[in-house]
Write an enzyme that holds these catalytic residues in place. Structure first.
Site: not given
Length: 173
Positions: A38-42
């Site tokens: 659930k990360c912007g980098f996912t």
């Protein structure tokens, strides 16, 4: 594990909580990544999977990506191991190993991560992982040879990985 001299000295836990002996990876170049669902980098999972397929197609059995889910950065991987595995497969088609949920910093950090950070400190000698999707490249002989920040796109790493595979197999450039 103060006596550790190579990547192969460690046995982090897999998705079932069983030891995953890194010694089974001897001779392979390994890209180690701390991941989160659930990360912007996912969305890097897509590029990591593409990189994995491209390099293994060109160099079968000489490369592996190892994902280590981590919930230490703003609770961005809160699920259990089964939930994380299902997420990676269903949303990104991940076929490389994603091990058990891991701490990469602090008192409970997985020993392999303590070793990686010691071998290849970050910017200004920082011995901690700054965020999700940091990447460490381990040579075929178990040494850390490169480290990249979360912002480094996986698709930019292919040339470096292929060069490292050539070094490990004794091929000329």
């Amino acid at each position: 594990m103060a006596s550790a001299t190579s990547f192969y000295d460690f046995k982090p836990l897999d998705k079932k909580g069983q030891p995953y002996p890194l010694t089974t990876l001897k001779g392979k170049v390994v890209l180690v990544v701390n991941t989160a669902s659930k990360c912007g980098f996912t969305p890097q999972f897509t590029a990591l999977e593409s990189l994995y397929k491209s390099v293994t197609a060109a160099q079968p059995d000489k490369f592996l990506i190892l994902g280590f889910p981590c919930n230490q950065f703003m609770n961005q991987d809160p699920g259990d191991n089964d939930t994380i595995q299902q997420f990676c497969l269903a949303n990104y088609g991940v076929s490389f190993p994603v091990l058990g949920k891991t701490d990469v910093n602090g008192d409970k950090a997985e020993p392999v991560w303590e070793w990686l950070k010691k071998e290849m400190p970050g910017l200004m000698g920082m011995k901690r992982v700054k965020w999700n999707f940091e990447k460490f490249l381990v040579s075929a002989d178990g040494k850390v040879v490169q480290r990249w920040a979360s912002t480094t796109k996986p698709e930019t790493l292919e040339g470096t990985i292929l060069e490292e595979i050539k070094k490990g197999s004794g091929e000329k450039k």
